[in-house]
Scaffold this motif. Sequence first.
Motif, mmCIF file in Angstrom:
data_model
loop_
_atom_site.group_PDB
_atom_site.id
_atom_site.type_symbol
_atom_site.label_atom_id
_atom_site.label_comp_id
_atom_site.label_asym_id
_atom_site.label_seq_id
_atom_site.Cartn_x
_atom_site.Cartn_y
_atom_site.Cartn_z
ATOM 1 N N VAL A 186 0.878 -1.163 0.000
ATOM 2 C CA VAL A 186 0.000 0.000 0.000
ATOM 3 C C VAL A 186 0.917 1.215 0.000
ATOM 4 O O VAL A 186 1.769 1.342 0.885
ATOM 5 C CB VAL A 186 -0.899 0.027 1.250
ATOM 6 N N PRO A 187 0.817 2.118 -0.966
ATOM 7 C CA PRO A 187 1.718 3.282 -1.004
ATOM 8 C C PRO A 187 1.519 4.194 0.202
ATOM 9 O O PRO A 187 0.440 4.247 0.784
ATOM 10 C CB PRO A 187 1.321 4.002 -2.304
ATOM 11 N N ALA A 188 2.561 4.926 0.556
ATOM 12 C CA ALA A 188 2.483 5.897 1.644
ATOM 13 C C ALA A 188 1.651 7.101 1.219
ATOM 14 O O ALA A 188 1.417 7.339 0.028
ATOM 15 C CB ALA A 188 3.887 6.353 2.039
ATOM 16 N N ILE A 189 1.179 7.881 2.195
ATOM 17 C CA ILE A 189 0.445 9.098 1.895
ATOM 18 C C ILE A 189 1.361 10.071 1.150
ATOM 19 O O ILE A 189 2.465 10.366 1.597
ATOM 20 C CB ILE A 189 -0.076 9.762 3.183
ATOM 21 N N GLY A 190 0.898 10.547 0.002
ATOM 22 C CA GLY A 190 1.691 11.449 -0.819
ATOM 23 C C GLY A 190 2.666 10.744 -1.726
ATOM 24 O O GLY A 190 3.355 11.375 -2.527
ATOM 25 N N ASP A 191 2.733 9.429 -1.633
ATOM 26 C CA ASP A 191 3.713 8.654 -2.395
ATOM 27 C C ASP A 191 3.029 7.710 -3.372
ATOM 28 O O ASP A 191 3.656 6.813 -3.915
ATOM 29 C CB ASP A 191 4.567 7.838 -1.417
ATOM 30 N N GLU A 192 1.725 7.938 -3.576
ATOM 31 C CA GLU A 192 0.940 6.965 -4.333
ATOM 32 C C GLU A 192 1.424 6.770 -5.764
ATOM 33 O O GLU A 192 1.299 5.677 -6.318
ATOM 34 C CB GLU A 192 -0.541 7.399 -4.356
ATOM 35 N N LYS A 193 1.990 7.809 -6.392
ATOM 36 C CA LYS A 193 2.385 7.698 -7.794
ATOM 37 C C LYS A 193 3.892 7.814 -7.976
ATOM 38 O O LYS A 193 4.373 8.069 -9.072
ATOM 39 C CB LYS A 193 1.677 8.766 -8.625
ATOM 40 N N LYS A 194 4.636 7.608 -6.894
ATOM 41 C CA LYS A 194 6.080 7.746 -6.967
ATOM 42 C C LYS A 194 6.755 6.407 -6.726
ATOM 43 O O LYS A 194 6.267 5.578 -5.981
ATOM 44 C CB LYS A 194 6.573 8.757 -5.922
ATOM 45 N N ALA A 195 7.885 6.234 -7.360
ATOM 46 C CA ALA A 195 8.697 5.044 -7.128
ATOM 47 C C ALA A 195 9.669 5.326 -5.997
ATOM 48 O O ALA A 195 10.175 6.429 -5.861
ATOM 49 C CB ALA A 195 9.470 4.661 -8.389
ATOM 50 N N ALA A 196 9.919 4.320 -5.184
ATOM 51 C CA ALA A 196 10.855 4.501 -4.074
ATOM 52 C C ALA A 196 12.260 4.701 -4.599
ATOM 53 O O ALA A 196 12.704 4.019 -5.513
ATOM 54 C CB ALA A 196 10.813 3.290 -3.147
ATOM 55 N N GLY A 197 12.981 5.655 -4.018
ATOM 56 C CA GLY A 197 14.353 5.924 -4.408
ATOM 57 C C GLY A 197 15.314 5.553 -3.318
ATOM 58 O O GLY A 197 14.956 4.990 -2.299
ATOM 59 N N LYS A 198 16.580 5.858 -3.504
ATOM 60 C CA LYS A 198 17.605 5.539 -2.532
ATOM 61 C C LYS A 198 18.266 6.824 -2.042
ATOM 62 O O LYS A 198 18.447 7.761 -2.783
ATOM 63 C CB LYS A 198 18.651 4.598 -3.124
ATOM 64 N N SER A 199 18.632 6.819 -0.786
ATOM 65 C CA SER A 199 19.306 7.963 -0.199
ATOM 66 C C SER A 199 20.240 7.466 0.885
ATOM 67 O O SER A 199 19.976 6.467 1.528
ATOM 68 C CB SER A 199 18.284 8.941 0.382
ATOM 69 N N GLY A 206 -2.863 12.053 9.126
ATOM 70 C CA GLY A 206 -2.053 11.887 7.915
ATOM 71 C C GLY A 206 -1.855 13.178 7.159
ATOM 72 O O GLY A 206 -0.859 13.341 6.451
ATOM 73 N N GLY A 207 -2.786 14.111 7.283
ATOM 74 C CA GLY A 207 -2.624 15.411 6.649
ATOM 75 C C GLY A 207 -1.550 16.250 7.307
ATOM 76 O O GLY A 207 -0.958 17.126 6.674
ATOM 77 N N ASN A 208 -1.273 15.984 8.577
ATOM 78 C CA ASN A 208 -0.280 16.752 9.327
ATOM 79 C C ASN A 208 1.114 16.140 9.287
ATOM 80 O O ASN A 208 2.106 16.864 9.182
ATOM 81 C CB ASN A 208 -0.730 16.893 10.785
ATOM 82 N N VAL A 209 1.195 14.821 9.405
ATOM 83 C CA VAL A 209 2.518 14.184 9.490
ATOM 84 C C VAL A 209 2.764 13.172 8.383
ATOM 85 O O VAL A 209 3.858 12.606 8.292
ATOM 86 C CB VAL A 209 2.715 13.505 10.864
ATOM 87 N N GLY A 210 1.771 12.924 7.518
ATOM 88 C CA GLY A 210 1.918 11.894 6.503
ATOM 89 C C GLY A 210 1.569 10.522 7.054
ATOM 90 O O GLY A 210 1.110 10.391 8.192
ATOM 91 N N GLY A 211 1.778 9.510 6.251
ATOM 92 C CA GLY A 211 1.483 8.145 6.678
ATOM 93 C C GLY A 211 2.319 7.162 5.894
ATOM 94 O O GLY A 211 2.446 7.277 4.669
ATOM 95 N N GLN A 212 2.924 6.196 6.566
ATOM 96 C CA GLN A 212 3.734 5.191 5.900
ATOM 97 C C GLN A 212 2.865 4.254 5.070
ATOM 98 O O GLN A 212 1.681 4.070 5.346
ATOM 99 C CB GLN A 212 4.537 4.383 6.927
ATOM 100 N N GLY A 213 3.473 3.677 4.043
ATOM 101 C CA GLY A 213 2.805 2.635 3.296
ATOM 102 C C GLY A 213 2.828 1.331 4.073
ATOM 103 O O GLY A 213 3.285 1.270 5.212
ATOM 104 N N LEU A 214 2.340 0.278 3.454
ATOM 105 C CA LEU A 214 2.286 -1.040 4.091
ATOM 106 C C LEU A 214 2.798 -2.086 3.115
ATOM 107 O O LEU A 214 2.447 -2.050 1.933
ATOM 108 C CB LEU A 214 0.857 -1.365 4.509
ATOM 109 N N ALA A 215 3.621 -3.005 3.591
ATOM 110 C CA ALA A 215 4.130 -4.107 2.763
ATOM 111 C C ALA A 215 3.894 -5.415 3.498
ATOM 112 O O ALA A 215 4.132 -5.505 4.708
ATOM 113 C CB ALA A 215 5.617 -3.923 2.470
ATOM 114 N N TYR A 216 3.444 -6.427 2.782
ATOM 115 C CA TYR A 216 3.199 -7.723 3.408
ATOM 116 C C TYR A 216 3.559 -8.838 2.427
ATOM 117 O O TYR A 216 3.704 -8.625 1.218
ATOM 118 C CB TYR A 216 1.744 -7.849 3.867
ATOM 119 N N ASN A 217 3.734 -10.038 2.971
ATOM 120 C CA ASN A 217 4.166 -11.202 2.188
ATOM 121 C C ASN A 217 5.491 -10.940 1.472
ATOM 122 O O ASN A 217 5.693 -11.374 0.341
ATOM 123 C CB ASN A 217 3.079 -11.615 1.191
#
Length: 408
Positions: free
Chosen positions: A89-102, A274-285
């Motif tokens: 499940v994508p994070a809040i604000g990250d729905e259409k973005k690919a994860a990058g590296k930092s 989530g509007g104030n601090v955002g929200g993490q996505g969810l990964a399972y399996n």
Amino acid sequence: MKRTLAFGGLVATAGLLAAGLAAPAQAAGDVASAPLAANGVAGQNVAAFWYAENMAALKGATPYNTETKVVAKHISKGGPAPDSKPGIVPAIGDEKKAAGKSKNVNLPKTTGKVFFIGADKQAHWCTATSVQSQYKNLVATAGSCVYDTESNAQTLDRWVFIPGYYQGKTPWGIYVGKQAFTHYDFDVYEDGDRNYAFVTVYNGIKFPANGWSDVFRLIQDRKWEELDQYAGFREVDKATYEAYDKDGKGTVPHYISRSGKYKVWKFEDAGALGGNVGGQGLAYNQKVGKPVFVFGYPSGSHPDGNHAFSGHTLKWTYGKTFAVQAPAIKGEELVGTKSSFTGEGALGSAWLVNYNNGRRLGYLNGVTIGVSDTTGNNRYDTSFSPYFDGELAGVYNAAKNLWSGSIA
């Protein structure tokens, strides 16, 4: 306690970088739910309890340590396995973005502390994090930080989430829990493999900058004219007033004016979590062996007495996951990671895979339910979590689309 589920018509992603939402089927009866603060009046009284007496209960709360120190062993064969295709499940604000590296590690705003009254009637706290949901109102933590395993009551009392809390400061407001969700096997059997929970929260509320001491003094002194000029009160009907009046110590300020009008304190709405601090996505399996960041508020001492963490500030560790078993808590299919976190306060810490430092977002793939000294040197070296599978996703799906609204 592992169960095999048949998934029909499942839409799932092939990996963490795919964009989409998997919705696994869930066996009937697997989700347990319980109310925390069922309505706005109850929610305001819960928040007011924590704010009363210059936030004495918040400042005096101690880290929760139920079942944190557990003998766990690293296993090389067997262990947790997916019960369907991997999903995210994508994070809040990250729905259409690919994860990058930092390379740098910037701490997430989504993580904070949950406060509640334990079975000992004392104030305690755990770690928790904001996660993606339709109404940006969902918190994830360990099941033992929501459901009362000590006294076998259904839930812990006066439950609130405060992101970024530090010594009485509530930078984004206080979010009162509305409804809690966990797996039936944890609710009934205290199954360590299902020790996770999702909680819907009301919009945050803010408090007067100078506290309520002056307001309570005016009420006690019956200074009706001064109170009637106070902008912080609103008129309510008799039934609403009487609901506030039942709570006693620490309740929301309220009074009957000289003209006979019922008045209670008017809170300021801080908006959705989530509007104030955002929200993490969810990964399972996901495959065991992925690198994971663990963010939490560890406190307490190692077995040798070394007091490594204060619990005041957010800390992190990083490492790959591996299979773990902890029979004492019915944990047959857990995952662990090398970590120096002590257990007190770290319960509920967020395990994030593919964490992107620029957006401070990733995918929640675990929550700390205990720590262990696996080498016998009197230092905790391993944190462990339930394996997030399709049954975890089923509990999340039961909570993710429920509206909470405002209690202001």
